[in-house]
Design a protein around this motif. Structure first.
Motif, PDB file in Angstrom:
ATOM      1  N   VAL A   6      68.830  77.468  27.358  1.00 55.41           N
ATOM      2  CA  VAL A   6      67.424  76.924  27.560  1.00 55.41           C
ATOM      3  C   VAL A   6      67.496  76.026  28.878  1.00 55.41           C
ATOM      4  N   GLY A   7      67.071  76.624  30.016  1.00 54.43           N
ATOM      5  CA  GLY A   7      67.147  75.927  31.325  1.00 54.43           C
ATOM      6  C   GLY A   7      68.399  76.644  32.263  1.00 54.43           C
ATOM      7  N   GLY A  23      83.089  86.335  27.517  1.00 54.70           N
ATOM      8  CA  GLY A  23      82.670  87.577  26.878  1.00 54.70           C
ATOM      9  C   GLY A  23      81.616  87.219  25.714  1.00 54.70           C
ATOM     10  N   HIS A  24      80.994  86.154  25.825  1.00 53.96           N
ATOM     11  CA  HIS A  24      79.654  85.765  24.824  1.00 53.96           C
ATOM     12  C   HIS A  24      78.849  86.659  25.236  1.00 53.96           C
ATOM     13  N   GLU A  25      77.717  86.820  24.159  1.00 54.44           N
ATOM     14  CA  GLU A  25      76.553  87.632  24.282  1.00 54.44           C
ATOM     15  C   GLU A  25      75.526  86.459  24.624  1.00 54.44           C
ATOM     16  N   LEU A  26      74.978  86.597  25.950  1.00 55.16           N
ATOM     17  CA  LEU A  26      73.984  85.445  26.476  1.00 55.16           C
ATOM     18  C   LEU A  26      72.498  85.975  26.438  1.00 55.16           C
ATOM     19  N   THR A  27      71.686  84.901  26.240  1.00 55.26           N
ATOM     20  CA  THR A  27      70.402  85.095  26.705  1.00 55.26           C
ATOM     21  C   THR A  27      69.913  83.689  27.346  1.00 55.26           C
ATOM     22  N   VAL A  28      69.310  83.855  28.437  1.00 56.23           N
ATOM     23  CA  VAL A  28      68.881  82.557  29.182  1.00 56.23           C
ATOM     24  C   VAL A  28      67.384  82.535  29.392  1.00 56.23           C
ATOM     25  N   ILE A  29      66.873  81.414  28.947  1.00 54.24           N
ATOM     26  CA  ILE A  29      65.377  81.254  29.146  1.00 54.24           C
ATOM     27  C   ILE A  29      65.089  80.011  30.071  1.00 54.24           C
ATOM     28  N   ASP A  30      64.168  80.409  31.120  1.00 55.34           N
ATOM     29  CA  ASP A  30      63.686  79.438  32.287  1.00 55.34           C
ATOM     30  C   ASP A  30      62.301  79.581  32.393  1.00 55.34           C
ATOM     31  N   SER A  31      61.448  78.683  32.690  1.00 61.26           N
ATOM     32  CA  SER A  31      59.918  78.855  33.005  1.00 61.26           C
ATOM     33  C   SER A  31      59.905  79.505  34.574  1.00 61.26           C
ATOM     34  N   THR A  40      70.239  86.751  37.370  1.00 58.32           N
ATOM     35  CA  THR A  40      70.729  88.044  37.243  1.00 58.32           C
ATOM     36  C   THR A  40      71.021  88.787  38.398  1.00 58.32           C
ATOM     37  N   ASP A  41      71.138  88.202  39.614  1.00 60.90           N
ATOM     38  CA  ASP A  41      71.570  89.089  40.763  1.00 60.90           C
ATOM     39  C   ASP A  41      72.921  88.947  40.745  1.00 60.90           C
ATOM     40  N   ASN A  42      73.716  87.930  39.907  1.00 63.01           N
ATOM     41  CA  ASN A  42      75.154  87.538  39.888  1.00 63.01           C
ATOM     42  C   ASN A  42      75.710  87.806  38.615  1.00 63.01           C
ATOM     43  N   LEU A  43      74.807  87.764  37.414  1.00 64.70           N
ATOM     44  CA  LEU A  43      75.584  88.089  36.059  1.00 64.70           C
ATOM     45  C   LEU A  43      74.731  89.026  35.336  1.00 64.70           C
ATOM     46  N   ASP A  44      75.355  89.667  34.319  1.00 64.10           N
ATOM     47  CA  ASP A  44      74.969  90.675  33.434  1.00 64.10           C
ATOM     48  C   ASP A  44      74.491  89.982  32.099  1.00 64.10           C
ATOM     49  N   VAL A  45      73.229  89.260  32.257  1.00 67.69           N
ATOM     50  CA  VAL A  45      72.942  88.420  31.141  1.00 67.69           C
ATOM     51  C   VAL A  45      71.482  88.836  30.709  1.00 67.69           C
ATOM     52  N   MET A  46      71.101  88.719  29.534  1.00 67.32           N
ATOM     53  CA  MET A  46      69.662  88.750  29.212  1.00 67.32           C
ATOM     54  C   MET A  46      68.878  87.652  29.406  1.00 67.32           C
ATOM     55  N   CYS A  47      67.525  87.857  30.077  1.00 69.72           N
ATOM     56  CA  CYS A  47      66.763  86.769  30.640  1.00 69.72           C
ATOM     57  C   CYS A  47      65.405  86.571  30.141  1.00 69.72           C
ATOM     58  N   TYR A  48      64.793  85.356  29.784  1.00 65.05           N
ATOM     59  CA  TYR A  48      63.313  85.712  29.438  1.00 65.05           C
ATOM     60  C   TYR A  48      62.774  84.418  30.113  1.00 65.05           C
ATOM     61  N   THR A  49      61.448  84.703  30.772  1.00 67.72           N
ATOM     62  CA  THR A  49      60.716  83.799  31.558  1.00 67.72           C
ATOM     63  C   THR A  49      59.828  83.146  30.602  1.00 67.72           C
TER      64      THR A  49
END
Length: 452
Positions: A6-7, A23-31, A40-49
């Motif tokens: 978160v952040g 190799g961790h499975e990541l999700t990133v949350i930010d407002s 996401t331009d640089n890393l293959d991770v899930m993101c939520y706004t």
């Protein structure tokens, strides 16, 4: 592990970058959607706004199947609430960045009530790092391994060093176990061997025991004069924590603070410090307060640009040990060769502390990585492994191990004894092993060996 961050400021980005590499499975949350797009331009991770302290957002991000939530927004309340909801909704482990001193003074109670696995105060962590550099004044950087038994110190060779233009294997010192693990030569990173020649201007990363550091400094020709007085530019929270540590160890402290109200606060909190109301960027103020004769100068104002200019000025007018706070990512390469002394980044320190905590969780789950430090501006890593059992690297003379070319086995710690390894030494069960590498993603000690 499945991890939710978160952040997505500098700390969150650094965490995502490193944990994704591992190799961790990541999700990133930010407002802030722009922050997430940069990620996401640089890393293959899930993101939520969205708001990371919202149950709905956390639920959508998969909190019920998450192993760990790390909350690193710039607001303590959001971080703590995110951790509380994650603990209640997903029963996962939680790590929070907690900056406000009042919250951190009560962190034991907060951690217990919220079920935090770890809380970190960036300002306190930065102050601790600065204090350690003042305590060991000859080191530009210092990382600790094996619960304080061994250190990797960054040293810059002086012009008169007897090591200059010598091969590493030609400079052993009787009774002084040490190993040159990494050489930073004008930004080029070298994993050395015995035939590597040390040059003037090299930055050396040397592994040595805590007890032998002063002997190493003397042998290399680096002055090791203890620091007795310090000027701190800036009156923020880091200054407060640092001054408390220095005063406890009988080191004289002057703090130059531009705001009168903050001066009054620090005067009440720090009885034995001298608090100067003045502009630390005013050269007349610095000269009047004795910058020419000071042992150490710490520039930790709120502005990186000020800190850089202050360090350059102090370096011109004194021989003081310089410690400079720089947090902006885009400054890192620009100032690499500037004479700023030791550079401290509270945000990077926070990220690295949290990454070490994640690795300790992995360690409990079967990984044998105890700790990892990024060195040489992140171009190399120093890792500490615990050998839990027999493997393809144990009980074999090191000279017979087909190790990767970007790896150096620096130290073996066995039964509280530090061994600087030679070709006939072997790695055994229960050893702690420190390695240096320019490679990425080492998760197991066996990863140091070439396949086939």
């Amino acid at each position: 592990m499945k991890i939710v961050i978160v952040g997505c400021g500098k700390v969150g980005y650094t965490l995502a970058e490193t944990l994704n590499e591992e190799g961790h499975e990541l999700t990133v949350i930010d407002s802030n959607e722009e922050n997430l797009m940069n990620l996401t331009d640089n890393l293959d991770v899930m993101c939520y706004t969205g708001n990371g302290s919202s149950y709905r957002v956390l639920n959508d991000a998969g909190i019920k199947k998450t192993d760990l939530l790390i909350a690193v927004t710039n607001k303590d309340e959001i971080n703590l609430l995110s951790c509380l909801i994650a603990k209640k909704a997903g029963n996962c482990r939680t790590i929070a960045r907690v900056r406000h001193p009042e919250y951190y003074d009560e962190i034991s109670f907060i951690s217990e009530e919220l079920g935090l696995f770890m809380a970190i105060n960036p300002e306190l962590a930065a102050a601790t790092d600065i204090f350690n550099l003042i305590r060991v004044p000859s080191a530009m950087e210092m990382d600790t391994f094996a619960k304080g038994m061994a250190n990797m110190v960054k040293l810059k060779l002086p012009k008169n060093s007897p090591w200059i233009d010598k091969r590493i294997k030609d400079i052993p010192i009787k009774g002084l176990p040490f190993l040159v693990a990494v050489i930073d030569r004008n930004g080029k990173i070298i994993i050395p061997n015995g035939n590597t020649i040390i040059k003037y201007g090299d930055n050396l990363f040397v592994v040595v025991s805590s007890m032998d550091m002063n002997r190493l400094f003397n042998a290399i020709g680096v002055a090791s004069k203890p620091i007795k007085d310090v000027i701190i530019a800036g009156g923020g929270t880091i200054s407060y924590y640092l001054a408390k540590m220095l005063l406890k160890h009988k080191i004289k402290v002057k703090i130059i603070v531009p705001r009168l109200e903050r001066c009054n606060v620090l005067n009440e909190l720090l009885d034995d410090a001298i608090i100067i109301h003045g502009d630390p960027t005013n050269q007349n103020v610095l000269l009047e307060e004795g910058i020419e004769k000071i042992d150490a100068f710490v520039s930790i104002t709120d502005h990186d640009e000020e800190n850089i200019m202050l360090a350059l000025f102090a370096g011109k007018y004194s021989n003081a040990k310089l410690i400079t706070k720089v947090d902006k990512m885009n400054f890192e390469r620009m100032i690499y060769n500037f004479p700023l002394g030791s550079i401290i980044s509270p945000k990077m320190i926070t990220a690295e502390e949290m990454i070490r905590c994640v690795r300790s969780m992995q360690n409990a789950m079967g990984s044998n990585v105890e700790s990892v430090y990024k060195i040489a501006e992140g171009k190399a890593e120093a890792l500490e492994f615990i050998v839990k059992g027999k493997s393809k690297v144990t009980d074999i003379p090191l000279k017979d191990l087909n190790t990767k070319p970007d790896v150096l086995i620096c130290t073996i710690i066995r039964n509280d004894k530090i061994i600087i390894p030679l070709g006939n030494d072997v790695i055994m069960k229960n050893d702690r092993v420190i390695i240096a590498t320019t490679g990425k993603g080492l998760k197991d000690l066996e990863d140091i060996v070439k396949n086939g």
